[in-house]
Design a protein around this motif. Structure first.
Motif, mmCIF file in Angstrom:
data_model
loop_
_atom_site.group_PDB
_atom_site.id
_atom_site.type_symbol
_atom_site.label_atom_id
_atom_site.label_comp_id
_atom_site.label_asym_id
_atom_site.label_seq_id
_atom_site.Cartn_x
_atom_site.Cartn_y
_atom_site.Cartn_z
ATOM 1 N N GLY A 19 0.786 -1.226 0.000
ATOM 2 C CA GLY A 19 0.000 0.000 0.000
ATOM 3 C C GLY A 19 0.819 1.278 0.000
ATOM 4 O O GLY A 19 0.337 2.331 0.422
ATOM 5 N N ALA A 20 2.050 1.206 -0.493
ATOM 6 C CA ALA A 20 2.894 2.410 -0.570
ATOM 7 C C ALA A 20 2.276 3.468 -1.486
ATOM 8 O O ALA A 20 2.349 4.663 -1.193
ATOM 9 C CB ALA A 20 4.304 2.044 -1.048
ATOM 10 N N ILE A 21 1.647 3.024 -2.576
ATOM 11 C CA ILE A 21 1.062 3.988 -3.522
ATOM 12 C C ILE A 21 -0.095 4.733 -2.874
ATOM 13 O O ILE A 21 -0.187 5.956 -2.977
ATOM 14 C CB ILE A 21 0.567 3.309 -4.813
ATOM 15 C CG1 ILE A 21 1.732 2.663 -5.548
ATOM 16 C CG2 ILE A 21 -0.123 4.315 -5.728
ATOM 17 C CD1 ILE A 21 1.302 1.893 -6.770
ATOM 18 N N LEU A 22 -0.984 4.008 -2.189
ATOM 19 C CA LEU A 22 -2.105 4.668 -1.526
ATOM 20 C C LEU A 22 -1.581 5.674 -0.498
ATOM 21 O O LEU A 22 -2.073 6.804 -0.426
ATOM 22 C CB LEU A 22 -3.036 3.658 -0.846
ATOM 23 C CG LEU A 22 -4.221 4.292 -0.100
ATOM 24 C CD1 LEU A 22 -5.133 5.078 -1.040
ATOM 25 C CD2 LEU A 22 -5.020 3.235 0.658
ATOM 26 N N ALA A 23 -0.568 5.285 0.272
ATOM 27 C CA ALA A 23 0.000 6.200 1.271
ATOM 28 C C ALA A 23 0.498 7.480 0.599
ATOM 29 O O ALA A 23 0.196 8.586 1.050
ATOM 30 C CB ALA A 23 1.137 5.511 2.035
ATOM 31 N N SER A 24 1.241 7.337 -0.505
ATOM 32 C CA SER A 24 1.768 8.541 -1.162
ATOM 33 C C SER A 24 0.653 9.353 -1.818
ATOM 34 O O SER A 24 0.709 10.580 -1.832
ATOM 35 C CB SER A 24 2.892 8.197 -2.144
ATOM 36 O OG SER A 24 2.399 7.627 -3.306
ATOM 37 N N ASP A 25 -0.397 8.679 -2.312
ATOM 38 C CA ASP A 25 -1.522 9.400 -2.917
ATOM 39 C C ASP A 25 -2.295 10.206 -1.873
ATOM 40 O O ASP A 25 -2.705 11.341 -2.143
ATOM 41 C CB ASP A 25 -2.472 8.435 -3.625
ATOM 42 C CG ASP A 25 -1.919 7.929 -4.960
ATOM 43 O OD1 ASP A 25 -0.872 8.444 -5.397
ATOM 44 O OD2 ASP A 25 -2.528 7.021 -5.546
ATOM 45 N N ILE A 26 -2.515 9.620 -0.700
ATOM 46 C CA ILE A 26 -3.223 10.334 0.380
ATOM 47 C C ILE A 26 -2.463 11.613 0.732
ATOM 48 O O ILE A 26 -3.036 12.700 0.817
ATOM 49 C CB ILE A 26 -3.377 9.436 1.636
ATOM 50 C CG1 ILE A 26 -4.386 8.312 1.377
ATOM 51 C CG2 ILE A 26 -3.794 10.267 2.859
ATOM 52 C CD1 ILE A 26 -4.379 7.208 2.437
ATOM 53 N N ILE A 27 -1.148 11.481 0.900
ATOM 54 C CA ILE A 27 -0.313 12.623 1.294
ATOM 55 C C ILE A 27 -0.225 13.645 0.156
ATOM 56 O O ILE A 27 -0.400 14.852 0.366
ATOM 57 C CB ILE A 27 1.080 12.133 1.749
ATOM 58 C CG1 ILE A 27 0.935 11.327 3.048
ATOM 59 C CG2 ILE A 27 2.042 13.312 1.927
ATOM 60 C CD1 ILE A 27 2.150 10.487 3.408
ATOM 61 N N GLY A 28 0.008 13.169 -1.059
ATOM 62 C CA GLY A 28 0.130 14.066 -2.209
ATOM 63 C C GLY A 28 -1.149 14.853 -2.468
ATOM 64 O O GLY A 28 -1.111 16.074 -2.649
ATOM 65 N N ARG A 29 -2.297 14.172 -2.457
ATOM 66 C CA ARG A 29 -3.569 14.866 -2.704
ATOM 67 C C ARG A 29 -3.886 15.862 -1.596
ATOM 68 O O ARG A 29 -4.431 16.930 -1.856
ATOM 69 C CB ARG A 29 -4.712 13.856 -2.819
ATOM 70 C CG ARG A 29 -4.709 13.144 -4.149
ATOM 71 C CD ARG A 29 -6.055 12.500 -4.393
ATOM 72 N NE ARG A 29 -5.932 11.446 -5.383
ATOM 73 C CZ ARG A 29 -6.907 10.608 -5.679
ATOM 74 N NH1 ARG A 29 -8.071 10.691 -5.061
ATOM 75 N NH2 ARG A 29 -6.728 9.686 -6.596
ATOM 76 N N SER A 30 -3.548 15.481 -0.354
ATOM 77 C CA SER A 30 -3.781 16.391 0.772
ATOM 78 C C SER A 30 -2.968 17.673 0.599
ATOM 79 O O SER A 30 -3.466 18.773 0.843
ATOM 80 C CB SER A 30 -3.391 15.708 2.095
ATOM 81 O OG SER A 30 -4.212 14.581 2.333
ATOM 82 N N ALA A 31 -1.726 17.522 0.165
ATOM 83 C CA ALA A 31 -0.857 18.685 -0.043
ATOM 84 C C ALA A 31 -1.410 19.587 -1.144
ATOM 85 O O ALA A 31 -1.411 20.809 -1.007
ATOM 86 C CB ALA A 31 0.561 18.220 -0.373
ATOM 87 N N VAL A 32 -1.906 18.985 -2.225
ATOM 88 C CA VAL A 32 -2.470 19.760 -3.337
ATOM 89 C C VAL A 32 -3.683 20.564 -2.852
ATOM 90 O O VAL A 32 -3.831 21.748 -3.169
ATOM 91 C CB VAL A 32 -2.857 18.836 -4.523
ATOM 92 C CG1 VAL A 32 -3.715 19.570 -5.543
ATOM 93 C CG2 VAL A 32 -1.592 18.285 -5.183
ATOM 94 N N ILE A 33 -4.532 19.930 -2.046
ATOM 95 C CA ILE A 33 -5.722 20.606 -1.524
ATOM 96 C C ILE A 33 -5.331 21.820 -0.680
ATOM 97 O O ILE A 33 -6.023 22.827 -0.662
ATOM 98 C CB ILE A 33 -6.610 19.605 -0.761
ATOM 99 C CG1 ILE A 33 -7.387 18.807 -1.814
ATOM 100 C CG2 ILE A 33 -7.559 20.292 0.214
ATOM 101 C CD1 ILE A 33 -8.101 17.611 -1.307
#
Length: 196
Positions: A19-33
């Motif tokens: 689940g490394a991709i999901l972890a990075s997606d959660i963090i990346g999308r949060s930063a964009v928001i």
């Protein structure tokens, strides 16, 4: 709202299927928001379950997506040997957050190789860096599912990210399967509380 000046370079390492991709997606999308510039890179194929996986997430960065050696503020390792494998990406004053539950490769399960002692891995990393090591898989099981281990670790790293906890939690709720939302929220909170 203008872009924030805070920068944070995160390397997420693990094994395919963790689940490394999901972890990075959660963090990346949060930063964009929150209006941060984000650059991200996956540097190893995910297709091979059990193979080494590493993601670079650069928050507040307008440079390339790859974090230079000794450039990361944090190494988030979903697996102990993967913490050791990518320690060179971490800055001298960087923090290691790691899951102490091993994933044994085929070479170990078939007896061709030995897996290093996890306590000695942690001790080795502690010689040079601040290390927050705990069994995130057990915490995830307590929250309701071992599969939520990646979210436990996102919770732990949330203590260091320049992103609001609420923003991260909203992304977790949005990105995990609906039936698992409660488990993942609990997993995130358990991980968050593992950091003093």
């Amino acid at each position: 709202m203008s872009s924030k000046a805070s920068k944070f370079d995160l390397v997420i390492s693990g094994v395919g299927g963790q689940g490394a991709i999901l972890a990075s997606d959660i963090i990346g999308r949060s930063a964009v928001i929150e209006n941060y510039g984000v650059r991200a890179a996956e540097t190893h194929g995910m297709a091979q379950r059990g193979g080494s996986v590493v993601n670079h997430v650069r928050i507040g960065c307008d440079l390339g997506s790859m974090i230079p050696l000794k450039g990361a503020d944090c190494l988030l390792a979903l697996e102990p040997v993967e913490a050791l494998r990518y320690i060179d990406s971490l800055a001298d004053d960087g923090v290691v957050i790691m899951n102490t539950e091993a994933v044994y490769p085929v070479t170990v399960t078939t007896g061709k190789a030995q897996y290093p002692d996890v306590e000695s891995i942690v001790a080795e990393l502690k010689k040079t860096h601040r290390v927050i090591a705990f069994n995130a898989t057990e915490k995830a099981a307590e929250a309701g599912s071992r599969q939520a281990m990646n979210v436990v670790l996102v919770g732990a790293v949330s203590n260091f990210l320049p992103i609001k906890t609420e923003t991260l939690l909203e992304r977790v709720k949005e990105m995990v399967p609906p039936k698992t939302i409660d488990t993942n929220v609990k997993a995130f909170e358990m991980g968050r509380s593992m950091v003093e």
